[in-house]
Design an enzyme around this catalytic site. Structure first.
Site, short mmCIF file in Angstrom:
data_model
loop_
_atom_site.label_atom_id
_atom_site.label_comp_id
_atom_site.label_asym_id
_atom_site.label_seq_id
_atom_site.Cartn_x
_atom_site.Cartn_y
_atom_site.Cartn_z
N ASP A 115 5.67 -0.28 -5.14
CA ASP A 115 4.44 -0.03 -4.51
C ASP A 115 4.21 1.09 -3.72
O ASP A 115 3.61 1.64 -3.07
CB ASP A 115 4.09 -1.32 -3.46
CG ASP A 115 5.01 -1.42 -2.24
OD1 ASP A 115 5.90 -0.44 -2.19
OD2 ASP A 115 4.69 -2.18 -1.18
N ASP A 164 10.24 -2.24 -5.03
CA ASP A 164 9.10 -3.24 -5.58
C ASP A 164 8.03 -2.30 -6.39
O ASP A 164 6.78 -2.68 -6.65
CB ASP A 164 8.52 -4.13 -4.88
CG ASP A 164 7.59 -3.64 -3.56
OD1 ASP A 164 7.92 -2.15 -3.32
OD2 ASP A 164 6.95 -4.32 -2.92
N ASP A 166 10.27 2.62 -5.13
CA ASP A 166 11.21 1.94 -4.11
C ASP A 166 11.44 0.63 -4.94
O ASP A 166 10.93 0.26 -6.32
CB ASP A 166 10.52 1.64 -2.90
CG ASP A 166 9.32 0.91 -2.98
OD1 ASP A 166 8.58 1.02 -3.93
OD2 ASP A 166 9.02 0.21 -2.09
N SER A 172 11.26 -4.93 -0.89
CA SER A 172 10.73 -3.53 -1.10
C SER A 172 11.76 -2.53 -0.99
O SER A 172 12.68 -2.49 -1.79
CB SER A 172 9.46 -3.24 -0.03
OG SER A 172 9.00 -1.95 -0.28
#
Length: 450
Positions: A244, A242, A240, A100
């Site tokens: 999400d 990833d 960010d 992440s």
């Protein structure tokens, strides 16, 4: 949380804490548990742009195939795209290799079920138990029983089409600066927005394996804040690593965080009768200003501890359709089963289109109370949190706020940190309180280390 799984899967320094050997074992145990629970015959695997992603993917694929489950590789895609693809008829779940917003040296592994949701604690505990104690007892088929690896060539296109169908049909005339964090959204986000007609100015869209989240993305939006007014853009969007989570920037370069996004979308949905139960779910980190803005609009708020998994659990329990975190994890259960930065961006753009108002005006619906957050690196976050001296200090300083603020001290779920947060109308007092509590945490950690 157990020995391996934290609040968002298994994370650690790649090739040390999260080694190929551990990835192999997680692949074996995870595939076995998902096969046993849901009859999964294949798992979708995706990753972000970290250098260690290829290494860990190879080990994970080997582990999954070794228990007779097939692998469908989709390459670099956002975590929410994997959640979406996990629900595909040919899949029985999914695995994401990502850490992440963490630096590139870290990596992580998290599983999704065939329903697209992150696994419940019960299944993560089972996987962890198998990894730590009984990995050798898992099946080892041979011959045609071994799992196979195949690609999903249209994986990105499937997600792009899905995402485009959730937002406004026409973004023509809007200029949007997009900070892709050199991460998993570097192709998808500009493609979605461009396909809907927006003029897109991409930033940090050239990943090299080591530059993910480096001075960019939702945790470092300063370049985006300068770029939006310089480009004469209508807004900026920062994802960010990833994708999400999402943080936005208004046309003047001012930050619009997750709390503001929740207020903007929640009040609009309430006004149009689309907010289930006129209720939203947030975490204890949400600013007091959010609570005031939602209360003014007649919206009830449910609170959880920090972590998007806890927000989602409460949303499913209470039937809410909107929830999220100040950090930008926003969940729209009408569209996806996890926080989705691209879906959040499209819902924000939908509000802008339907109201005809610029982002600065929409963000003004919430007045953010001064908030200060400091991350203190410690040796043992749980030991620090259990210290009576810490709780005595918190009570003492909370009393000094005279009911016009609050203090929240909590351990990070993914890093060796204790987070010290306070809110108060008096900024001088706020700074003093946080500085003193940081000193207390540091001293407790030093004493415990001997």
């Amino acid at each position: 949380m157990g020995a391996l799984f934290g609040t968002d899967g298994v994370r650690g320094l790649a090739n040390e804490e999260l080694s190929p050997e551990l990835a192999f074992k997680l692949g074996r145990a995870g595939a076995f548990v998902l096969q046993e629970e849901t009859g999964a015959r294949a798992l979708v695997i995706g990753r972000d742009t970290r250098l260690s992603g290829d290494m860990l993917e190879a080990a994970l694929v080997a582990g999954i195939c070794s228990v007779g489950v097939d692998v469908i590789r989709v390459g670099v895609l956002p975590t929410p795209a994997i959640a979406y693809l996990s629900r595909a008829p040919e899949a029985g779940g999914g695995v994401v290799i990502s850490a992440s917003h963490n630096p590139y040296e870290d990596n992580g592994i998290k599983f999704f079920g065939a329903n697209g949701y992150k696994l419940p604690d019960r299944l993560e505990d089972r996987i962890e138990h198998l990894v730590l104690t009984a990995g050798g007892a898992l099946p080892t088929p041979s011959g045609i029983g071994v799992g196979r690896v195949r690609e999903m060539p249209d994986a990105m296109e499937r997600y792009v089409r899905f995402a485009c169908g959730t937002g406004p049909s026409d973004l023509a005339g809007l200029k949007i600066v997009v900070d892709c964090a050199n991460g998993a959204a570097y192709q998808v986000a500009p493609q979605v927005l461009g396909r809907l007609g927006a003029s897109v100015v991409p930033l940090f869209d050239t990943p090299d394996g080591t530059n993910i989240n480096a001075g960019c993305g939702s945790t470092h939006p300063h370049v985006l804040q300068q770029a939006v007014p310089a480009e004469g853009a209508d807004l900026g969007l920062a994802f960010d690593g990833d994708a999400d989570r999402l943080i936005a920037v208004d046309e003047h370069g001012r930050l619009v965080d997750g709390d503001h996004l929740l207020v903007i979308c929640g009040r609009h949905m309430r006004r149009h009768g689309r907010l289930a139960g006129n209720t939203m779910v947030v975490t204890v980190m949400s600013n007091l200003g959010l609570h005031l803005a939602l209360r003014e609009a007649g919206i009830r708020v449910l609170q959880t501890k920090v972590g998007d998994r806890y927000v989602l659990e409460e949303m499913l329990r209470s039937g809410c359709c909107l929830g999220g975190e100040q950090s930008g994890h926003i969940i729209f259960t009408e569209y996806n089963t996890t926080g989705d930065g691209i879906i959040t961006a499209l819902q924000l753009l939908k509000v802008m289109r339907e109201t005809g108002r610029p982002l600065s005006q929409l963000a003004a619906q919430m007045e953010r109370l001064p908030q200060l957050l400091e991350n203190v690196r410690v040796r043992d976050r749980n030991a620090v949190m259990s210290s009576p001296a810490l709780w005595e200090a918190i009570a003492r300083y909370e009393h000094g706020l005279n009911g016009e603020g609050r203090i929240l001290v909590r351990p990070s779920g993914t890093e060796p940190l204790v987070r010290v947060m306070a809110e108060a109308r008096n900024e001088t007092l706020l700074t003093k309180v946080v500085e003193e509590l940081v000193r207390v945490v540091t001293e407790i950690d030093r004493q415990q280390a001997g």
